[in-house]
Design a protein around this motif. Structure first.
Motif, short mmCIF file in Angstrom:
data_model
loop_
_atom_site.label_atom_id
_atom_site.label_comp_id
_atom_site.label_asym_id
_atom_site.label_seq_id
_atom_site.Cartn_x
_atom_site.Cartn_y
_atom_site.Cartn_z
N VAL A 12 0.84 -1.20 0.00
CA VAL A 12 0.00 0.00 0.00
C VAL A 12 0.87 1.25 0.00
O VAL A 12 0.69 2.15 -0.83
CB VAL A 12 -0.96 -0.01 1.20
CG1 VAL A 12 -1.75 1.29 1.23
CG2 VAL A 12 -1.89 -1.21 1.12
N ALA A 13 1.84 1.29 0.90
CA ALA A 13 2.65 2.51 1.00
C ALA A 13 3.47 2.74 -0.26
O ALA A 13 3.61 3.87 -0.72
CB ALA A 13 3.56 2.44 2.22
N SER A 14 3.99 1.67 -0.86
CA SER A 14 4.75 1.85 -2.10
C SER A 14 3.85 2.38 -3.19
O SER A 14 4.24 3.24 -3.99
CB SER A 14 5.35 0.53 -2.56
OG SER A 14 6.29 0.07 -1.66
N THR A 15 2.61 1.85 -3.24
CA THR A 15 1.68 2.31 -4.27
C THR A 15 1.35 3.78 -4.05
O THR A 15 1.31 4.57 -5.01
CB THR A 15 0.40 1.47 -4.24
OG1 THR A 15 0.78 0.09 -4.20
CG2 THR A 15 -0.43 1.72 -5.46
N VAL A 16 1.11 4.15 -2.80
CA VAL A 16 0.82 5.55 -2.52
C VAL A 16 2.02 6.41 -2.91
O VAL A 16 1.87 7.50 -3.48
CB VAL A 16 0.46 5.75 -1.03
CG1 VAL A 16 0.29 7.22 -0.72
CG2 VAL A 16 -0.80 4.97 -0.70
N ALA A 17 3.21 5.91 -2.63
CA ALA A 17 4.42 6.69 -2.94
C ALA A 17 4.49 7.01 -4.43
O ALA A 17 4.92 8.10 -4.82
CB ALA A 17 5.66 5.91 -2.52
N ILE A 18 4.05 6.08 -5.25
CA ILE A 18 4.13 6.28 -6.69
C ILE A 18 3.36 7.53 -7.11
O ILE A 18 3.74 8.21 -8.05
CB ILE A 18 3.60 5.03 -7.42
CG1 ILE A 18 4.56 3.88 -7.20
CG2 ILE A 18 3.41 5.28 -8.90
CD1 ILE A 18 4.05 2.56 -7.70
N PHE A 19 2.28 7.83 -6.38
CA PHE A 19 1.42 8.94 -6.80
C PHE A 19 1.73 10.26 -6.10
O PHE A 19 0.97 11.20 -6.21
CB PHE A 19 -0.05 8.56 -6.60
CG PHE A 19 -0.46 7.42 -7.48
CD1 PHE A 19 -0.73 7.64 -8.82
CD2 PHE A 19 -0.53 6.14 -6.99
CE1 PHE A 19 -1.07 6.59 -9.66
CE2 PHE A 19 -0.88 5.07 -7.81
CZ PHE A 19 -1.15 5.30 -9.15
N GLN A 20 2.84 10.34 -5.38
CA GLN A 20 3.17 11.58 -4.70
C GLN A 20 3.92 12.51 -5.65
O GLN A 20 4.71 12.04 -6.48
CB GLN A 20 4.05 11.30 -3.48
CG GLN A 20 3.37 10.48 -2.42
CD GLN A 20 2.11 11.14 -1.92
OE1 GLN A 20 2.09 12.33 -1.65
NE2 GLN A 20 1.05 10.36 -1.82
N ASN A 21 3.70 13.81 -5.49
CA ASN A 21 4.42 14.75 -6.32
C ASN A 21 5.50 15.50 -5.56
O ASN A 21 6.37 16.09 -6.16
CB ASN A 21 3.46 15.75 -6.96
CG ASN A 21 2.70 15.09 -8.09
OD1 ASN A 21 3.27 14.32 -8.85
ND2 ASN A 21 1.41 15.36 -8.17
N VAL B 118 9.89 -9.68 -3.91
CA VAL B 118 10.53 -9.14 -5.11
C VAL B 118 9.56 -8.25 -5.90
O VAL B 118 9.97 -7.25 -6.47
CB VAL B 118 11.12 -10.25 -6.00
CG1 VAL B 118 12.28 -10.90 -5.30
CG2 VAL B 118 10.09 -11.26 -6.39
N LEU B 119 8.28 -8.62 -5.89
CA LEU B 119 7.31 -7.78 -6.61
C LEU B 119 7.24 -6.39 -5.99
O LEU B 119 7.17 -5.38 -6.70
CB LEU B 119 5.93 -8.42 -6.59
CG LEU B 119 5.71 -9.52 -7.64
CD1 LEU B 119 4.35 -10.16 -7.44
CD2 LEU B 119 5.83 -8.94 -9.04
N SER B 120 7.28 -6.34 -4.65
CA SER B 120 7.16 -5.02 -4.02
C SER B 120 8.38 -4.17 -4.37
O SER B 120 8.29 -2.95 -4.42
CB SER B 120 7.01 -5.16 -2.52
OG SER B 120 8.24 -5.48 -1.94
N SER B 121 9.52 -4.81 -4.62
CA SER B 121 10.67 -3.96 -4.97
C SER B 121 10.50 -3.40 -6.38
O SER B 121 11.13 -2.40 -6.72
CB SER B 121 11.98 -4.72 -4.82
OG SER B 121 11.99 -5.87 -5.60
N LEU B 122 9.65 -4.03 -7.18
CA LEU B 122 9.39 -3.44 -8.50
C LEU B 122 8.61 -2.13 -8.35
O LEU B 122 8.78 -1.20 -9.14
CB LEU B 122 8.61 -4.41 -9.38
CG LEU B 122 9.39 -5.63 -9.84
CD1 LEU B 122 8.58 -6.41 -10.85
CD2 LEU B 122 10.71 -5.23 -10.45
N LEU B 123 7.75 -2.07 -7.30
CA LEU B 123 7.05 -0.80 -7.05
C LEU B 123 8.06 0.30 -6.74
O LEU B 123 7.89 1.45 -7.14
CB LEU B 123 6.07 -0.96 -5.89
CG LEU B 123 4.88 -1.88 -6.16
CD1 LEU B 123 4.05 -2.05 -4.91
CD2 LEU B 123 4.02 -1.29 -7.27
N ALA B 124 9.13 -0.09 -6.05
CA ALA B 124 10.18 0.89 -5.76
C ALA B 124 10.81 1.38 -7.05
O ALA B 124 11.14 2.55 -7.18
CB ALA B 124 11.23 0.30 -4.83
#
Lengths: 127, 488, 494
Positions: C294-303, C421-427
């Motif tokens: 969740v937090a990684s996904t939210v991070a993706i949308f931060q400006n 490993v999938l979550s590191s792809l979000l990174a």
């Protein structure tokens, strides 16, 4: 749980009630000062949790004297003195922050601050 | 006589030092290019002396340090790695000559960054070639992806950005999601990740687990472009042509198939895989990739795109050869790494030369171009012969061994795939050569006279074309190395 | 007693004393020098302690010569010596950075107070780590928390005040829960010494107050360490605090909370069979995974980059919690290694962002576009740290990921391996948002004149970047200490 055991632990019930009341105020109220009041109530309830078991019925202050055999435990009092200091510091800092927020935003209502920050359109969205 | 450890260390550090020198000379283009060429020449002179040692049966080794407890960064020069290192370092020199011509001819921007990243990519390729264990290989494999990213996105346009996203997304994605777990699992099961003749997994895993691990490795090594993880290769075509040559011939895809062969031979061990029957599905997927990529190539009008899909097909030759697990086919895999390298780099050089001289990128525009650029298109024809697998080009040798291996193993389906793909390859290469030499130029072209590309580029592509022919007539060194690999 | 024997208490006292002295001098430079001396001394002491522990095992120090369990005990073992070194090391690096950084962000006449607060915060964090006494831990926790509320509120943006207030409310609730937990344990065992508590709890594994204490402590500490979903205070606090404060807190505050959690879980409850009573491991596992994704996904949308990397912190804390949930030596090694590695990575990242902020005037993606052209060195540093967040080999993040995957494999949980490993792809996605903005877009016209940050900002930042790379290449200190600490926590002799 029997009726008597319920009442023999009334001190804990008081503590629990205070704690929950405090927590409720912190969560439910939008006024920054009222939140701090709730927080202080929550912290105070913990003082009871420590002090109550330290008291023995018939016990006295722990100053060794031949006349007494039963002493209360002094350690909780010492701990709580510290906790009170911490609580006062927290409250003071919280109030100071509320003052500064009031200076900057002109309000101490949480929803109004949100309104100022996010604009009217996003007012409903939780922060 | 310099010690073998010194040579390995020098081979690894020279390109890095060279990159530093190139960066320092950024303001003086001539000095900068000189630095590139000198580094490339020095590198070859460090790699070459290792060859006689390897042929004599030695395995020069170097251990740097332990990165994690029990997991050292260590290097061992074995025959296959020797072959890859020779190909990479040898072609770097030619490619540098060509790059200088291309970058200057097209007035590209940020040339310093280009040469720096190029040198670093070579360093990573050498690291992969000499890696003594899977762990070291993985470290340099990831490094190679990252240092080639600025090369792929060199132009900085939106298209380059999109191509870069695909490139990075697929390569990092596959390596992190499949390869890393495979690596950790290997370490967990075998207690080592050293490349060992005969493999390190014999008798340690059930049939299913072994097949699963092979699956993780094969798809984890995304640089081998096994379908469905092949799309990064066409996407990377946005890069300048010398970069495409680097990707396709020198470093990147070669690192992919090299890793595939190396993992199959030295981690699983051919005998273990045969005994536990884990590689059949790999043959099927590689066969499918060969046919499918060829069909796509047939329909592509953009020359570089056609070449890219041709590469995907050719890479699967190597994987197919490795998956057959017979001695002959494994030798073919090793040979094809070298043969495809020289052939494909020639084709890309030619494509770049056409772009530089005539600013043409599509096959349909090439009518009659052979008359104006005879050297370029002549070299192209030789490269195409090698891809199809006809004599007198290098591709014939490796394909011969591959066919012999497949027939020896009684894999008639594989033989059919190879024959079909040969026809398809001919189907997409012959028309280009035909157009270039036998069709009259279009009327519009008559008004834009042009000759050959800059001299450096022509020299480079003639050299590689000559090498393609030479490998047919004198396949001794790669063959000897392949036999060394199989002999243990 | 020789000087060396008093090192444990000096570890806390030296920075503590520097705080009031800094206030008394009321001078910017004097305060800076005092606190700097204090923090460097603390770092030196922590190194000495670490060496001493490695030589001769656990150090126990009785405050005022009152023997434990009656007096307060300071206890330095494999785990706490590592965390002490981390916290004081980050403090020692960040302080010189403060001097150049806060000039732009804080009113000059309050600088001496800033330094005093910084020293107090450092003291509190070191105290939490070194103490062996449960109530003392709470007091130090509040010292560090109160000073960090002040530090955050000093941010230039007025939203810093609101963020600080939010953090104060959440943090105080967390701290109060911790006191309730400690109180319940005290009532049951009659001792406040952590080691002693562990021994005495062995006979009362199924008592309800003990289970309640575990629950209160878990929630309380999780609030402080921003375990998902108790992380709401963190993004705003990191985003609007002064740059140096963001870096210091990101690197240390949550990490010390993780330390406190490990202490309670494994040194107090771990001795008993309490974990068998409650599904703590499953709880941790679920929250960790939720946080990672969740937090990684939210991070993706931060400006805002500071917010982006703050959410990334929440996700990385998920990795740390995941290691705890394995309850194995490898899992705890992963937790402790990642605690150090992430601290170093995030610390350097926020320092570099501070440098960008100083030159570009902000860190929103729209403002920093093209920063690769005007500040190539700093941008390259940010990219290196980003690679560490992804877990590319050769960076610190890779080492942590390696142990996490290994721990999951030991449990035979392949699905977890793939989730990790999938979550590191979000990174990769959120780091590459920055990379593309930095390199593929032209700088704003008004920012073309921006230049690289001054050396006062660059040198501390690059020391930490260097550490990020160093811990990815040479793991003897981090993995060695972490494995020793994990073995100690689980009572395994390697």
């Amino acid at each position: 749980m029997s009726f008597s055991s319920f009442f023999s632990h009334y001190d804990y019930w008081v503590m629990l009630f205070l704690a929950m009341a405090g927590l409720y105020v912190v969560i439910a109220r939008g006024n920054l000062i009222k939140k701090l009041v709730g927080l202080a109530t929550l912290q105070t309830s913990v003082y009871l949790l420590y002090l109550v078991p330290g008291k023995l019925v018939g016990g006295t202050a722990p100053i060794v004297h031949t006349a007494f055999t039963l002493y209360s435990n002094p350690l909780p009092h010492v701990l709580i003195l510290t906790a009170i200091v911490v609580g006062v510091a927290t409250l003071a800092l919280g109030l100071a922050l509320a003052v500064r927020i009031r200076e900057e935003y002109g309000t101490i209502e949480e929803d109004e601050i949100l309104h100022i920050e996010l604009g009217p359109a996003k007012n409903e969205s939780p922060k | 006589m310099i010690g073998s450890e010194t040579l390995i260390l020098a081979s690894l550090s020279l390109p890095i030092v060279g990159a530093g020198a190139i960066a320092l000379c950024g303001r003086l283009p001539n000095l900068r290019e000189a630095a590139t060429l000198i580094t490339a020449a020095l590198l070859l002179s460090c790699v070459a002396p290792l060859l006689p040692m390897v042929l004599a049966g030695e395995r020069p080794a170097l251990m740097l340090f332990e990165m994690l407890p029990g997991l050292p960064i260590a290097f061992t020069v074995e025959p296959l790695g020797m072959l890859f290192a020779l190909v990479a370092s040898g072609l770097w020199i030619v490619n540098s000559l060509y790059s200088i011509g291309y970058m200057r001819g097209n007035n590209e921007e940020k040339q310093t960054r280009f040469y720096v990243c190029f040198a670093l990519a070579i360093a990573a390729a050498i690291g992969i070639a000499f890696a003594g264990n899977v762990f070291t290989l993985f470290v340099f494999y990831e490094l190679l992806t990252l240092v080639t990213y600025p090369l792929v996105t060199h132009h900085g346009t939106d298209k380059a950005k999109a191509g870069g996203r695909t490139y990075l997304g697929i390569l990092i994605g596959t390596s992190v999601v499949f390869l890393l777990p495979a690596l950790v699992f290997t370490w967990y099961v075998a207690g080592t990740t050293d490349f060992t003749p005969g493999g390190i997994l014999g008798g340690k895993l059930s049939d299913v687990a072994l097949a699963g691990l092979l699956f993780l490795y094969m798809f984890g090594i995304g640089k081998a472009a096994l379908m469905p993880f092949h799309r990064w290769l066409p996407a990377a075509m946005v890069a300048p042509t010398p970069v495409s040559a680097l990707l396709h011939a020198v470093a990147v895809v070669k690192a992919g198939v090299f890793s595939v062969v190396k993992v199959i031979v030295y981690v699983f061990g051919a005998d273990t895989l045969v005994a536990q029957g884990g590689a059949d599905w790999l043959t099927a997927i590689a066969g499918f990739t060969i046919i499918a990529a060829s069909i796509v190539a047939l329909r592509a009008d953009n020359l570089k795109r056609r070449l890219a899909y041709s590469t995907i097909g050719q890479l699967s030759y190597v994987i197919l050869a490795a998956a057959l697990l017979t001695p002959l086919s494994l030798a073919a895999a090793a040979l094809h790494i070298a043969a495809h390298a020289v052939g494909k780099i020639t084709l890309f050089f030619a494509a770049g030369a056409i772009y530089t001289a005539a600013h043409k990128t599509n096959v349909s525009e090439l009518d009659g171009i052979g008359r104006r650029m005879p050297w370029t298109m002549g070299a192209f024809a030789i490269g195409a012969l090698s891809m199809i697998g006809l004599p007198p080009a290098a591709g014939f040798v490796s394909k011969w061994y591959l066919l012999s291996g497949a027939m020896g193993a009684g894999e008639w389906a594989v033989v059919a795939v190879l024959l079909a793909s040969t026809l398809l390859n001919a189907g997409y290469f012959v028309p280009i050569v035909y157009r270039a030499f036998f069709r009259p130029p279009s009327a519009e072209d008559e008004h834009h006279p042009h000759g050959e590309a800059p001299l450096l580029m022509v020299v480079a592509l003639t050299t590689t074309a000559a090498a393609t022919l030479a490998l047919f007539f004198f396949p001794g060194v790669p063959l000897a190395l392949a036999q060394q690999m199989l002999g243990g | 007693m020789s000087f060396a024997e008093h090192l444990p208490v000096l570890q806390v006292v030296v920075p503590l004393v520097s705080a009031p002295l800094a206030v008394l001098f009321r001078d910017r430079l004097a305060a800076f020098l005092l606190v700097l001396a204090g923090s460097w001394a603390a770092f030196a002491i922590s190194i000495l302690l670490w060496l001493q522990v490695r030589e001769s095992g656990i150090i126990s120090y009785a405050i005022g010569s009152w023997p434990a369990p009656w007096g307060i005990e300071y206890r330095v073992d494999a785990l706490s010596s590592l965390v002490l070194m981390l916290v004081s090391g980050v403090g020692a690096v960040v302080l010189p950075y403060c001097r150049s950084s806060i000039v732009r962000e804080i009113r000059p006449d309050t600088h001496y107070l800033f330094y005093a607060m910084f020293a107090l915060c450092l003291t509190g964090l070191l105290g939490i780590t070194i103490t062996g006494d449960a109530f003392n831990l709470f007091v130090f926790l509040e010292i560090s928390s109160l000073s960090s509320y002040v530090l955050i509120a000093l941010g230039k943006d007025r939203r810093a005040l609101v963020a600080s207030y939010q953090y104060l409310i959440m943090g105080t609730i967390g701290a109060t829960f911790i006191v309730i937990g400690v109180g319940l344990l005290y009532v049951k065992t009659g001792t406040l010494n952590l080691a002693d508590m562990g021994v005495r709890l062995q006979d009362m594994t199924s008592h309800r107050p003990v289970l309640a204490a575990l629950a209160f402590l878990t929630v309380g500490i999780s609030l402080k360490l921003a375990l998902f979903p108790l992380h709401q205070w963190l993004p705003n606090a990191y985003a609007y605090a002064p740059s140096a404060v963001s870096a210091f807190l990101a690197a240390t505050a949550t990490k010390v909370s993780v330390y406190a959690l490990l202490r309670f879980y494994f040194s107090v409850f771990g001795e008993t069979a309490i974990f068998k009573q409650l599904p703590m491991e499953d709880l941790m596992l679920v929250l960790a995974l939720a946080g990672m994704f969740v937090a990684s996904t939210v991070a993706i949308f931060q400006n805002n980059l500071k917010r982006l990397f703050a959410y990334s912190s929440v996700a990385q804390i998920g990795y740390i919690a995941l290691g705890i949930s394995f309850d194995s030596v490898t899992g705890l090694t992963a937790t402790i290694v990642h605690l150090v590695n992430h601290a170093v990575t995030k610390g350097s990242l926020f320092l570099l962002l501070g440098a960008v902020m100083a030159s570009m005037g902000g860190v929103t993606l729209a403002r920093v576009q093209g920063v690769g052209r005007v500040m190539p060195v700093t941008t390259f540093g940010i990219v290196l740290c980003g690679l560490s967040l992804i877990g590319v080999p050769g960076t610190a993040g890779f080492v942590s990921k390696w142990y996490l995957i290994l721990a999951a494999l030991e449990k035979g949980q392949w699905w977890l391996v793939f989730l990790i490993v999938l979550s590191s792809l979000l990174a990769v996605v959120y780091v590459w948002r920055f990379v593309e903005a930095a390199y593929f877009r032209a700088p704003r016209a008004d920012l073309l004149q921006a230049r690289e940050a001054s050396l006062g900002l660059a040198i501390p930042a690059w020391i930490l970047v260097g550490a990020t790379i160093w811990f990815g290449v040479d793991t003897s200190v981090t993995v060695g200490s972490a494995a020793a600490a994990a073995n100690m926590l689980l009572g395994v002799t390697p």
